[in-house]
Each structure stands twice: as C-alpha cells, then as structure tokens.
Design an enzyme around this catalytic site. Sequence first.
Site, PDB file in Angstrom:
ATOM      1  N   LYS A  97       0.865  -1.181   0.000  1.00 21.45           N
ATOM      2  CA  LYS A  97       0.000   0.000   0.000  1.00 21.45           C
ATOM      3  C   LYS A  97       0.896   1.224   0.000  1.00 21.45           C
ATOM      4  O   LYS A  97       2.046   1.156   0.460  1.00 21.45           O
ATOM      5  CB  LYS A  97      -0.875   0.031   1.265  1.00 21.45           C
TER       6      LYS A  97
HETATM    7  P1  NAD Z   1     -12.915   7.295  -2.812  1.00 19.80           P
HETATM    8  O1  NAD Z   1     -11.945   8.353  -2.503  1.00 19.80           O
HETATM    9  O2  NAD Z   1     -13.337   7.093  -4.216  1.00 19.80           O
HETATM   10  O3  NAD Z   1     -14.242   7.506  -1.935  1.00 19.80           O
HETATM   11  C1  NAD Z   1     -14.228   7.654  -0.540  1.00 19.80           C
HETATM   12  C2  NAD Z   1     -15.582   8.139  -0.100  1.00 19.80           C
HETATM   13  O4  NAD Z   1     -15.607   8.197   1.334  1.00 19.80           O
HETATM   14  C3  NAD Z   1     -15.926   9.546  -0.579  1.00 19.80           C
HETATM   15  O5  NAD Z   1     -17.302   9.611  -0.910  1.00 19.80           O
HETATM   16  C4  NAD Z   1     -15.660  10.411   0.652  1.00 19.80           C
HETATM   17  O6  NAD Z   1     -16.426  11.614   0.667  1.00 19.80           O
HETATM   18  C5  NAD Z   1     -16.096   9.467   1.744  1.00 19.80           C
HETATM   19  N1  NAD Z   1     -15.540   9.797   3.059  1.00 19.80           N
HETATM   20  C6  NAD Z   1     -14.310  10.262   3.353  1.00 19.80           C
HETATM   21  N2  NAD Z   1     -14.196  10.480   4.661  1.00 19.80           N
HETATM   22  C7  NAD Z   1     -15.378  10.140   5.213  1.00 19.80           C
HETATM   23  C8  NAD Z   1     -15.887  10.151   6.529  1.00 19.80           C
HETATM   24  N3  NAD Z   1     -15.138  10.576   7.554  1.00 19.80           N
HETATM   25  N4  NAD Z   1     -17.157   9.730   6.716  1.00 19.80           N
HETATM   26  C9  NAD Z   1     -17.902   9.304   5.669  1.00 19.80           C
HETATM   27  N5  NAD Z   1     -17.480   9.286   4.405  1.00 19.80           N
HETATM   28  C10 NAD Z   1     -16.236   9.704   4.185  1.00 19.80           C
HETATM   29  O7  NAD Z   1     -12.305   5.941  -2.196  1.00 19.80           O
HETATM   30  P2  NAD Z   1     -12.682   4.437  -2.584  1.00 19.80           P
HETATM   31  O8  NAD Z   1     -11.706   3.970  -3.595  1.00 19.80           O
HETATM   32  O9  NAD Z   1     -14.139   4.317  -2.839  1.00 19.80           O
HETATM   33  O10 NAD Z   1     -12.306   3.687  -1.233  1.00 19.80           O
HETATM   34  C11 NAD Z   1     -13.219   3.588  -0.138  1.00 19.80           C
HETATM   35  C12 NAD Z   1     -12.791   2.451   0.778  1.00 19.80           C
HETATM   36  O11 NAD Z   1     -12.770   1.234   0.043  1.00 19.80           O
HETATM   37  C13 NAD Z   1     -11.384   2.589   1.369  1.00 19.80           C
HETATM   38  O12 NAD Z   1     -11.376   1.989   2.640  1.00 19.80           O
HETATM   39  C14 NAD Z   1     -10.538   1.771   0.412  1.00 19.80           C
HETATM   40  O13 NAD Z   1      -9.338   1.323   1.002  1.00 19.80           O
HETATM   41  C15 NAD Z   1     -11.484   0.629   0.121  1.00 19.80           C
HETATM   42  N6  NAD Z   1     -11.232  -0.107  -1.121  1.00 19.80           N
HETATM   43  C16 NAD Z   1     -11.157   0.526  -2.329  1.00 19.80           C
HETATM   44  C17 NAD Z   1     -10.975  -0.229  -3.481  1.00 19.80           C
HETATM   45  C18 NAD Z   1     -10.957   0.396  -4.862  1.00 19.80           C
HETATM   46  O14 NAD Z   1     -10.901  -0.354  -5.834  1.00 19.80           O
HETATM   47  N7  NAD Z   1     -11.047   1.700  -5.007  1.00 19.80           N
HETATM   48  C19 NAD Z   1     -10.830  -1.616  -3.401  1.00 19.80           C
HETATM   49  C20 NAD Z   1     -10.919  -2.225  -2.158  1.00 19.80           C
HETATM   50  C21 NAD Z   1     -11.133  -1.461  -1.025  1.00 19.80           C
END
Ligand code: NAD
Length: 422
Positions: free
Chosen positions: A111
């Site tokens: 990461k």
């Molecule tokens: P992203 O940046 O696209 O979206 C994150 C979202 O969370 C946004 O809508 C943001 O406004 C919201 N957010 C941020 N802080 C917040 C808070 N304090 N309370 C509520 N909402 C909040 O990120 P993403 O890629 O969708 O990732 C989200 C989660 O999923 C993370 O934990 C990431 O590690 C995990 N994840 C992502 C992927 C991927 O393919 N992108 C894969 C596996 C896991």
Amino acid sequence: MTSLYQELETQTFRLAVAQFEEAAERLGLDGNLRERLKLPQRALIVSVPVRMDDGNVKVFPGYRVQHDTSLGPSKGGVRFHPDVNLGEVAALAMWMTWKCALAGLPYGGAKGGVRVAPEKLSRAELQRLTRRYTSEILPLLGPEKDIPAPDVGTNAQVMAWMMDTYSQEVGYAVPGVVTGKPLAIGGSLGREDATGRGVTAVILEVLRHLGLEIARTTVAVQGFGNVGMHTARILHEAGAKVLAVSDAKGGVYSSRGLDIPTLRSRYQSHVRPLQECGMGEFISNDDLLQLECTILVPAALSEQITENNAARVRCRILAEGANGPTTMAADRILEENGVFVIPDILANSGGVIVSYFEWVQDVQKYFWKEQDIRDRLHEIITAAFQRTLAFSQAKKVSLRMAALMSGIDKIGQAHTVRGLYP
Ligand code: NAD
C-alpha cells in the site's frame, strides 16, 4: 513491539496485528513466522516536495509499504488523504497480503499514500505531487515488483500520471506497472466498478445463504466514492431499496428509497455536498450507520464501527466495502447481535481481482471483452466466498476469522516451502 517500530504503532496497525495474531494463534502458525508476518517486509518513507501554483514549495510525507512478496509482486492502492501515516499504510498493506492470498492471486500485499488533502490542490499541483511521489518510490516499483492501484483520493488519472512517470524513467511504455488506469493506456474494461460489483456479488451469495430476497432488502451505504457509489448503483439495479448514502460531509435518506442513477448523475456533475442534490433528507454519517436496514455497506474509511456504536448497528448484513471499518471489540458485539459480517478482505476483493486481470492483459498485450471480465470476477469472488463459508462452518469461527486464517495459511505455506534466506 520493539521501539524500532514505534512509528507503526497506530490504531489501524494495532487492529491489523490483533486480527493477525488471533488468526495465527488459531492456525498454530510457527512463532518465527508470526514475528515476521506481523511486520512489513519493506517500508519506504519519502518527502514529496511540490511547487505550488503560487510559487512556494510544500513538502508532503509519502509512504510505500510492501508487507509480503512470497507469492509474487506486491499489489496495493495509493491513498491521498490528510490522515495517511506509516501505521495505516502498513495495516492496509498487510490486509492486501491476506486479500490476494484468499482470492488465489499470485501477488503479495502493498500500500502507499501521501498525507495530503487532494481536493485542496489544483490539477497541476496534483499532477506534480503524483509524479514526484512516483519518482521517489520508483526503486520499489515495476510490473514484476510492486504494482499500485487507486484508493481513497486517487483515481484513473492519477494512475495514468504514475504510469507515465515510470515509463519516462525507464524509457519505454510500461502499462503493467499500475492498474486502474484509463482504457486508452492499457486499462481494463470493468475495472472502474469492479470493487462495487464484487461487493454486490458476495452480498447476493449471502442473501441466498440466509434465504432472503434482494427485492425485499433495504440498504445504507457510507461513502459515495468509487466503492460506495458503484455498490449503491449495482444493488439498486439488482432490486434493493437504497435508503441512504453519504460522503464525508453527511448523506441523504429517503424511506421510499433513493433514485440512485439520478443522484449519481447530479453528484458527478459536481452538485456537492450530497444534500444539495435535491433528493431525500439530510442524514449524518453516525445516524446512517445506525439505520435499520438489511444491508449496511461502510465504504469510506477504517474504524467506523467501534465499541461505541456497534450495539446500535441495526442491519442484518454488514458488507465491508472499506478496509478495516470494524474494530475487534465491535466485531464481538455484532456477532452477539446476530449481524452477518462479510469481512473486507473478502467483500472488497473485486477491485484487486480485476486489477489482476488488467495486469495479465497488459503483460500479455491481449485484451478481454467486458463480459469475460465480469464472468471471471464473479467466478473467483463467489468461489472465495463459498470456500470461506465452508471453512468458517467447519472450524466454527466467524467469516472474518475464516477469511484471515485461509489467507494467512497460504502465506505461511509459501514461506515454509521457500525457506529462510540465506
Ligand atoms: P474514494 O476516494 O473514491 O471515496 C471515498 C468516499 O468516502 C468519498 O465519498 C468520501 O467523501 C467518503 N468519506 C471520506 N471520509 C469520510 C468520513 N469521515 N465519513 C464518511 N465518508 C467519508 O475511495 P474508494 O476507492 O471508494 O475507497 C473507499 C474504501 O474502500 C477505502 O477503505 C478503500 O481502502 C477501500 N477499497 C477501495 C478499493 C478500490 O478499488 N477503489 C478496493 C478495495 C477497497
């Protein structure tokens, strides 16, 4: 833990290590291997100086951590967020190791991240930050070494800049050095919504297992980014009633169910925050987590469900789109209350599974049809769920323990047969 590793000692890292230790204990994992696997294999701390548009230079701390590379190159996202720290990145890298092993992918876990608020940067500043961060961690990267992908605060454009920076350095185009990049430079069909599609596929398996019908389910999703938005959209398409969604500033709620396609198109045309989209009523993130619903999907940050609010979580199924959204104390409360928890390393593995497909296509220079990608994603993730469910029933452990134990056991076997160098 020795003082050498004090920088790692954050809440998120402690959560990852505590989960690992419980699973390792149950597996009877060799003590020497435990000592090794609760720490990263490599961790690089970098300073990222960026010329801001006003002419000043700001320096941002950045990290890249490889937790384990016994099965192949390490794989894991890059996060741009103001709370990024070494411990969080190391925890997320460890979870990537177990996630890849659980899905049967030939990867280790990694990461990366930069402590920055990307929404406060101009596009040009963001590009300079991304390129300098990439060049600082370049010695670790490569399609056979370590392959970044998008995570919180990064997207396909950021991956394109990372790919270009790496390619300029080595002198030729290397699409396979990152995944989640645009189609124009070797991205994969189906990568954009892969995590949400995977979350939904596992939820549908769980509904079948519990004898519930999707058309009679209600859903709440925390986070309206890559994972949350696509999960809400695909669950809505599948017939679920989505009661609430949120972003960092709070969310919107409707007891009749939200029209997700309309909400999504307004949100994507930059009507922000969500409550300005003219649909539903305001709901805070705290209240969203406590909504009575069939399926709750935390899809934002870690440690959202803790011992402070777990007793008030009123869903039947908790599907962890985010990494590490639930603490161990909360896990125990949820279990007592009969909540079916689909653990992160299983629920959100669709992203890395399709990243694997993207990398295979880049390396082979042969591209697949979207339907093939969807079918293969479905096959791998539902098989991983069924194996994990059978393991949890056989060993009488939670689905989270079963998932962790399966992943850790594979890594343990790889270390054992490879032996200790030198
Ligand atoms: P992203 O940046 O696209 O979206 C994150 C979202 O969370 C946004 O809508 C943001 O406004 C919201 N957010 C941020 N802080 C917040 C808070 N304090 N309370 C509520 N909402 C909040 O990120 P993403 O890629 O969708 O990732 C989200 C989660 O999923 C993370 O934990 C990431 O590690 C995990 N994840 C992502 C992927 C991927 O393919 N992108 C894969 C596996 C896991």
